[in-house]
Write an enzyme that holds these catalytic residues in place. Structure first.
Site, mmCIF file in Angstrom:
data_model
loop_
_atom_site.group_PDB
_atom_site.id
_atom_site.type_symbol
_atom_site.label_atom_id
_atom_site.label_comp_id
_atom_site.label_asym_id
_atom_site.label_seq_id
_atom_site.Cartn_x
_atom_site.Cartn_y
_atom_site.Cartn_z
ATOM 1 N N GLY A 7 7.336 70.052 75.490
ATOM 2 C CA GLY A 7 8.012 70.225 76.772
ATOM 3 C C GLY A 7 8.684 71.569 76.960
ATOM 4 N N GLU A 58 10.387 61.989 69.972
ATOM 5 C CA GLU A 58 11.412 61.526 70.921
ATOM 6 C C GLU A 58 11.970 60.167 70.498
ATOM 7 O OE1 GLU A 58 9.060 62.054 74.443
ATOM 8 O OE2 GLU A 58 9.254 64.218 74.274
#
Ligand code: 13P
Length: 253
Positions: free
Chosen positions: A170, A97
């Site tokens: 995720g 990320e």
């Protein structure tokens, strides 16, 4: 090689002071599971408070990033020494990320790892391929390249690698058991080729959609020394269940 298992939670950009009660719910698991290292990486704003509330416990704390510089005019950045001062002993570096949101290169991740080690923090350094790279058959070469470029020379045996396929983060998707075993072996071979015995001792975690329901299977896989857990680390019930699913926990230690 007997590597001590490590289960780390990454709260990402979630968590206010009120959520530290979830962290406290983990302390009894951490105290009972003496065969595992347990680390929680809350947002930097909560580390000092978390450290104070965990005082005397066995759970470790980590940051989610640090600056490559020791100090200086870098508004908004947090140095490794600052994390250490707040009570952290670990730091996640090179998470996909951050590579995505902030354009972090392998060279920058390497500089951050050097800074973390110099400050006495243990890096949990993340690597992992995108879905396009996996479909192109390039997962092994991508991960090997990230390791070569982002792990510093002279890295100690305590350094931790987290293999986190970007497409599994995720999403509820995970690689198959065979795929996890295969790529962990690739990571291990690269670490041993470069660092010898230290490379054999470094822990390699799996990360990406680890949940109570799949933790038992993933944590028992050959070459998996633990997990880096995102969403499921936010709730004590889920993160506690993941710890309890480790084979070492079932063996009574
Ligand atoms: P999830 O467990 O939410 O998929 O996140 C994994 C991760 O990115 C941990 O660093």
């Amino acid at each position: 090689m007997n590597r001590r298992p490590l289960i780390a939670g990454n709260w990402k950009m979630f968590g206010l002071a009120a959520d530290l009660s979830e962290m406290e719910g983990l302390a009894p698991h951490a105290a009972r599971l003496t065969g595992l290292d347990i680390v929680l990486c809350p947002p930097a704003t909560l580390i000092a408070q978390a450290a104070w509330r965990l005082k005397g416990g066995v759970m470790g704390l980590g940051g989610q990033d640090c600056a490559p510089a020791q100090q200086g005019p870098h508004t908004g950045d947090v140095s490794a020494a600052m994390l250490k001062d707040a009570g952290a002993a670990w730091v996640i570096l090179g998470h996909s990320e951050r590579r995505r949101d902030h354009g972090e290169s392998d060279a920058l991740v390497r500089a951050k790892a050097d800074a973390a080690l110099a400050a006495g923090l243990t890096p949990i350094l993340c690597v992992g391929e995108t879905i396009e790279e996996r479909k192109a058959g390039a997962a092994d070469s991508v991960v090997t390249r990230q390791l070569a470029r982002s792990v510093p020379d002279g890295a100690p045996a305590s350094l931790v690698i987290a293999y986190e396929p970007v497409w599994a983060i995720g999403t509820g998707l995970t690689p198959s058991a065979a795929e996890i075993v295969e790529i962990h072996a690739v990571v291990r071979a690269a670490l041993m080729a470069r660092f010898g015995a230290d490379g054999a001792a470094m822990r390699i975690l799996y990360g990406g959609s680890v949940k109570p329901a799949n933790a038992g299977e993933i944590l028992a896989l050959d070459g998996v020394d633990g997990a880096l857990v995102g969403a499921a680390s936010l709730k004590a019930a889920d993160f506690g269940a993941i710890m309890e699913a480790h084979p070492a926990a079932r063996a009574g230690n």
